[in-house]
Design a protein around this motif. Structure first.
Motif, PDB file in Angstrom:
ATOM      1  N   VAL A  44      41.613  28.935  24.515  1.00  0.00           N
ATOM      2  CA  VAL A  44      41.088  30.256  24.848  1.00  0.00           C
ATOM      3  C   VAL A  44      40.168  30.128  26.059  1.00  0.00           C
ATOM      4  O   VAL A  44      39.320  29.229  26.114  1.00  0.00           O
ATOM      5  N   VAL A  45      40.359  30.998  27.022  1.00  0.00           N
ATOM      6  CA  VAL A  45      39.389  31.159  28.109  1.00  0.00           C
ATOM      7  C   VAL A  45      38.708  32.505  27.887  1.00  0.00           C
ATOM      8  O   VAL A  45      39.342  33.556  27.997  1.00  0.00           O
ATOM      9  N   MET A  46      37.433  32.446  27.516  1.00  0.00           N
ATOM     10  CA  MET A  46      36.658  33.666  27.288  1.00  0.00           C
ATOM     11  C   MET A  46      35.674  33.838  28.446  1.00  0.00           C
ATOM     12  O   MET A  46      34.942  32.900  28.783  1.00  0.00           O
ATOM     13  N   PHE A  47      35.662  35.035  29.024  1.00  0.00           N
ATOM     14  CA  PHE A  47      34.857  35.244  30.222  1.00  0.00           C
ATOM     15  C   PHE A  47      34.159  36.597  30.149  1.00  0.00           C
ATOM     16  O   PHE A  47      34.682  37.565  29.620  1.00  0.00           O
ATOM     17  N   SER A  48      32.957  36.644  30.686  1.00  0.00           N
ATOM     18  CA  SER A  48      32.189  37.889  30.700  1.00  0.00           C
ATOM     19  C   SER A  48      32.095  38.426  32.122  1.00  0.00           C
ATOM     20  O   SER A  48      32.173  37.683  33.102  1.00  0.00           O
ATOM     21  N   HIS A  49      31.938  39.750  32.213  1.00  0.00           N
ATOM     22  CA  HIS A  49      31.670  40.380  33.499  1.00  0.00           C
ATOM     23  C   HIS A  49      30.525  41.367  33.311  1.00  0.00           C
ATOM     24  O   HIS A  49      30.293  41.865  32.209  1.00  0.00           O
ATOM     25  N   GLU A 161      40.176  27.388  40.657  1.00  0.00           N
ATOM     26  CA  GLU A 161      39.360  26.377  39.984  1.00  0.00           C
ATOM     27  C   GLU A 161      39.419  26.535  38.471  1.00  0.00           C
ATOM     28  O   GLU A 161      39.462  25.546  37.729  1.00  0.00           O
ATOM     29  N   ILE A 162      39.428  27.768  37.991  1.00  0.00           N
ATOM     30  CA  ILE A 162      39.522  27.999  36.550  1.00  0.00           C
ATOM     31  C   ILE A 162      40.826  27.423  35.998  1.00  0.00           C
ATOM     32  O   ILE A 162      40.838  26.723  34.980  1.00  0.00           O
ATOM     33  N   LEU A 163      41.924  27.659  36.685  1.00  0.00           N
ATOM     34  CA  LEU A 163      43.205  27.115  36.245  1.00  0.00           C
ATOM     35  C   LEU A 163      43.256  25.603  36.417  1.00  0.00           C
ATOM     36  O   LEU A 163      43.821  24.887  35.582  1.00  0.00           O
ATOM     37  N   ARG A 164      42.653  25.095  37.489  1.00  0.00           N
ATOM     38  CA  ARG A 164      42.653  23.649  37.724  1.00  0.00           C
ATOM     39  C   ARG A 164      41.944  22.897  36.603  1.00  0.00           C
ATOM     40  O   ARG A 164      42.472  21.915  36.056  1.00  0.00           O
TER      41      ARG A 164
END
Length: 223
Positions: A44-49, A161-164
């Protein structure tokens, strides 16, 4: 003493690398979820904005959406979050779809009570008391936090970078290797250094490795 008390009142928990991801229930644009039961056997990639209907956030969410297939290929689910209502989220998703054709087809947490933001240290008082910073949590299938990124409100993230780093974490786990500076898919990986004299002697005789020295050696990796 008063300053210390004020500091304590505005200090929120900060999960660390290696911690089990804090569990929560939340309403999202895909319905209610309990995180501990969500995306089993997946990353899981959880991200806030910071907020809906804001320019930088729109570019970032669009970036996640347009590259969702790449996350799917890495067995990874996306979850967004901001301190906005579910109605705001739905209106924003539709607004972006109407104006750009990009559809945010992943859950976005409506964290209007700031429960999840505080649980994950996304609220950082010196930046803002009411808007989440741009945090990214990489969480493995065992629900362990493996990598954390934090960006300020005024600087967008780098999707490459996130995918890398997501792929690097998965490659490292699969092949039991480390990844050097600027590693990208297809590059050689670093093998663990010897821990005994026997291993050292074996390393010196190994002709399959690219050796800078006995403690720094690289090898090709194949999926």
């Amino acid at each position: 003493m008063e300053e210390l008390n004020n500091f304590k009142e505005t200090t929120y928990s900060m999960p660390r690398i290696g911690d089990v991801a804090p569990d929560f229930e939340a309403l999202t644009t895909k319905g209610k979820i309990r995180f501990s039961e969500y995306a089993k056997e997946k990353w899981v990639v959880m991200f806030s904005h910071p907020a809906d209907f804001t320019p930088v956030c729109t570019t970032e969410m669009s970036g996640f959406a347009t590259r969702k297939a790449e996350f799917d290929a890495l067995n990874t689910e996306l979850i967004g979050l901001s301190i906005d209502s579910i109605h705001s989220h739905l209106a924003w998703v539709q607004n972006v779809r109407e104006n750009t054709g990009v559809y945010f087809d992943f859950p976005i947490i409506a964290d209007i009570d700031m429960k999840v933001s505080k649980l994950y240290g996304m609220l950082q008082p010196n930046e803002s008391e009411t808007a989440a910073v741009r945090a990214v949590f990489f969480i493995d299938p065992n629900k362990k936090i493996r990598l954390i990124m934090y960006y300020p409100l005024n600087v967008g993230r780098n999707m490459n970078e996130i995918l890398r780093v997501l792929e690097a974490l998965q490659v490292s786990d699969k092949h039991k290797v480390a990844l050097p500076l600027d590693w990208n898919k297809g590059d050689k990986a670093i093998v663990p250094p010897p821990k005994t004299l026997d291993e050292l002697n074996e390393r010196l005789q190994d002709t399959t490795l690219e050796k800078v020295d006995w403690y720094l050696a690289k090898k090709e990796i194949y999926n």
